[in-house]
Design a protein around this motif. Structure first.
Motif, mmCIF file in Angstrom:
data_model
loop_
_atom_site.group_PDB
_atom_site.id
_atom_site.type_symbol
_atom_site.label_atom_id
_atom_site.label_comp_id
_atom_site.label_asym_id
_atom_site.label_seq_id
_atom_site.Cartn_x
_atom_site.Cartn_y
_atom_site.Cartn_z
ATOM 1 N N GLN A 1 20.189 -12.716 -41.494
ATOM 2 C CA GLN A 1 19.125 -11.748 -41.701
ATOM 3 C C GLN A 1 19.321 -10.597 -40.744
ATOM 4 O O GLN A 1 19.732 -10.787 -39.597
ATOM 5 C CB GLN A 1 17.772 -12.419 -41.450
ATOM 6 C CG GLN A 1 16.584 -11.580 -41.800
ATOM 7 C CD GLN A 1 15.290 -12.376 -41.675
ATOM 8 O OE1 GLN A 1 15.289 -13.561 -41.381
ATOM 9 N NE2 GLN A 1 14.183 -11.719 -41.892
ATOM 10 N N GLY A 2 19.028 -9.411 -41.206
ATOM 11 C CA GLY A 2 19.121 -8.242 -40.354
ATOM 12 C C GLY A 2 17.993 -7.275 -40.647
ATOM 13 O O GLY A 2 17.570 -7.130 -41.789
ATOM 14 N N ILE B 1 20.126 -11.863 -37.081
ATOM 15 C CA ILE B 1 19.912 -13.286 -36.831
ATOM 16 C C ILE B 1 20.776 -14.081 -37.798
ATOM 17 O O ILE B 1 20.832 -13.768 -38.984
ATOM 18 C CB ILE B 1 18.434 -13.687 -37.036
ATOM 19 C CG1 ILE B 1 17.535 -12.944 -36.056
ATOM 20 C CG2 ILE B 1 18.258 -15.193 -36.892
ATOM 21 C CD1 ILE B 1 16.057 -13.152 -36.314
ATOM 22 N N ALA B 2 21.431 -15.112 -37.303
ATOM 23 C CA ALA B 2 22.151 -16.070 -38.146
ATOM 24 C C ALA B 2 21.648 -17.452 -37.766
ATOM 25 O O ALA B 2 21.488 -17.757 -36.579
ATOM 26 C CB ALA B 2 23.657 -15.977 -37.928
ATOM 27 N N LEU B 3 21.400 -18.290 -38.747
ATOM 28 C CA LEU B 3 20.903 -19.638 -38.506
ATOM 29 C C LEU B 3 21.792 -20.625 -39.243
ATOM 30 O O LEU B 3 22.084 -20.433 -40.428
ATOM 31 C CB LEU B 3 19.459 -19.770 -38.992
ATOM 32 C CG LEU B 3 18.838 -21.158 -38.906
ATOM 33 C CD1 LEU B 3 18.677 -21.588 -37.459
ATOM 34 C CD2 LEU B 3 17.496 -21.181 -39.614
ATOM 35 N N SER C 1 20.029 -27.264 -35.121
ATOM 36 C CA SER C 1 20.142 -25.889 -35.586
ATOM 37 C C SER C 1 20.796 -25.047 -34.500
ATOM 38 O O SER C 1 20.603 -25.298 -33.310
ATOM 39 C CB SER C 1 18.774 -25.312 -35.959
ATOM 40 O OG SER C 1 17.968 -25.133 -34.816
ATOM 41 N N VAL C 2 21.562 -24.077 -34.944
ATOM 42 C CA VAL C 2 22.163 -23.102 -34.045
ATOM 43 C C VAL C 2 21.721 -21.741 -34.557
ATOM 44 O O VAL C 2 21.990 -21.380 -35.704
ATOM 45 C CB VAL C 2 23.703 -23.191 -34.039
ATOM 46 C CG1 VAL C 2 24.297 -22.113 -33.137
ATOM 47 C CG2 VAL C 2 24.158 -24.576 -33.599
ATOM 48 N N GLN C 3 21.004 -21.006 -33.721
ATOM 49 C CA GLN C 3 20.511 -19.690 -34.104
ATOM 50 C C GLN C 3 21.167 -18.655 -33.204
ATOM 51 O O GLN C 3 21.144 -18.779 -31.979
ATOM 52 C CB GLN C 3 18.993 -19.634 -33.954
ATOM 53 C CG GLN C 3 18.402 -18.347 -34.447
ATOM 54 C CD GLN C 3 16.884 -18.395 -34.477
ATOM 55 O OE1 GLN C 3 16.275 -19.453 -34.431
ATOM 56 N NE2 GLN C 3 16.267 -17.239 -34.535
#
Length: 108
Positions: A66-67, A73-75, A86-88
């Motif tokens: 998402q931008g 942001i990457a999840l 989870s890795v955010q």
């Protein structure tokens, strides 16, 4: 503070610095055990860090990118069906660092 890949439970981004960590014991009937959250930062750019995790995480079940403006942001949700990790990855336009948030919950 130092952290190892074994403690983190996912690949440790090269050169990332641990900023904070928290562990919480859960006594719920549905998910007893420990949960943990780790916040790391890197001087490398968002795209480079996100690409590293996309290439090196195992058992990726779901991804989201998402931008909005300069914020990215990457999840990544990883692990087996009952393993909740989870890795955010988040860009930080204020300090110019990339934040890496790793969270895992007990297996159900």
């Amino acid at each position: 503070q130092k952290i190892t890949e074994a403690q983190l439970g996912v690949p440790l981004y090269p050169g990332a610095q641990l900023v904070s960590s928290a562990q919480l014991e859960q006594n719920h009937d549905t998910a007893p055990g420990m949960s943990a959250s780790y916040l790391l930062t890197s001087n490398d750019g968002f795209d480079q860090v996100a690409a590293y995790y996309k290439a090196n995480l195992k058992d990726i079940r779901q991804t989201m990118d998402q931008g909005m403006g300069d914020q990215k942001i990457a999840l990544f949700l990883v692990g087996k069906k009952n393993a909740h990790k989870s890795v955010q990855i988040m860009s930080d336009t204020v300090e110019g660092k990339t934040a890496i948030q790793v969270t895992w919950l007990p297996e159900e």
